[in-house]
Design an enzyme around this catalytic site. Sequence first.
Site, mmCIF file in Angstrom:
data_model
loop_
_atom_site.group_PDB
_atom_site.id
_atom_site.type_symbol
_atom_site.label_atom_id
_atom_site.label_comp_id
_atom_site.label_asym_id
_atom_site.label_seq_id
_atom_site.Cartn_x
_atom_site.Cartn_y
_atom_site.Cartn_z
ATOM 1 N N CYS A 73 -33.399 -18.139 -48.417
ATOM 2 C CA CYS A 73 -34.333 -17.859 -47.334
ATOM 3 C C CYS A 73 -35.651 -18.560 -47.657
ATOM 4 O O CYS A 73 -36.246 -18.302 -48.705
ATOM 5 C CB CYS A 73 -34.532 -16.347 -47.250
ATOM 6 S SG CYS A 73 -35.835 -15.828 -46.145
ATOM 7 N N CYS A 181 -36.106 -22.898 -42.107
ATOM 8 C CA CYS A 181 -35.619 -21.515 -42.114
ATOM 9 C C CYS A 181 -34.106 -21.610 -42.089
ATOM 10 O O CYS A 181 -33.546 -22.386 -41.313
ATOM 11 C CB CYS A 181 -36.137 -20.767 -40.876
ATOM 12 S SG CYS A 181 -35.273 -19.215 -40.543
HETATM 13 N N1 DGL Z 1 -33.703 -17.046 -42.875
HETATM 14 C C1 DGL Z 1 -35.040 -16.854 -43.275
HETATM 15 C C2 DGL Z 1 -35.714 -18.162 -43.698
HETATM 16 O O1 DGL Z 1 -35.046 -19.036 -44.213
HETATM 17 C C3 DGL Z 1 -35.952 -16.002 -42.442
HETATM 18 C C4 DGL Z 1 -35.466 -15.421 -41.170
HETATM 19 C C5 DGL Z 1 -36.257 -14.171 -40.792
HETATM 20 O O2 DGL Z 1 -37.295 -14.305 -40.139
HETATM 21 O O3 DGL Z 1 -35.813 -13.120 -41.208
HETATM 22 O O4 DGL Z 1 -36.890 -18.327 -43.562
#
Ligand code: DGL
Length: 241
Positions: A73, A181
């Site tokens: 993430c 993201c």
């Molecule tokens: N998947 C996450 C990222 O790579 C964040 C997504 C969310 O906002 O929860 O930033």
Amino acid sequence: MRENPIGVFDSGVGGLNVLTKCERLLPNERFIYLADEANMPYGSKSAAQIKLAAEHCAETLFSMNCKAVVIACNTATVTAIDDIRALYGSRTVIGLEPAVKPCFRELGKSGYAVALVTSATYRSNKFERLIATCGGRVKPIARPDLAKFIEDNLSDIEKIAPLIHEIFTPYKTAEAVILGCSHYTYISKIISDFYGGKIKIYDGAEGAAQRLRYCLSLSDMLAPATRPGGVRFYSTFKRID
Ligand code: DGL
């Protein structure tokens, strides 16, 4: 320890793309995937809330005897990786970073790229510093709750196309797009179609998987080459406030 699993976490399904890259590169490893669904989306939370949630995921995975943790993430990485590393000093903790540097290196002389990130990543000092190294040629854009929208519409992802068109219309002349993201991998085809297939799209998933393999081999922690790999999936159910 070599036989122990590798933990991978994200706020939801975004990190599955990172997990897939890790599995391909490390077919003998056993993975535990943790989706922090109770706290999703991270992108619209404060830094303090993200840190708490991400530290809780790391703690859960290390308490399941993981030999390494991958923060799949971008938002949790820019916000919490330093604190997580400080907490688990001797353990391997790999982060997911927007592929700003590789993209910038490959940009044409007068071209520019767009980096689509979450609001929390956009506000973070780490990301601000990274963008500042590109002399204005990587333009950051954030869309609140786009990740949540993706997570909720996975079965009908084309529904998101009008919103994607709205986001990218001001950047029609961009040469490349950085997916900052892990959830945005699910919309990479929509973005590519918007640019008529003529744009290069970057994400950090492959880089994170390679870094994981490198760190494990450096510390002689790779699983034996004869061992069959696998994944177990978990989700959180308790919100951290
Ligand atoms: N998947 C996450 C990222 O790579 C964040 C997504 C969310 O906002 O929860 O930033």
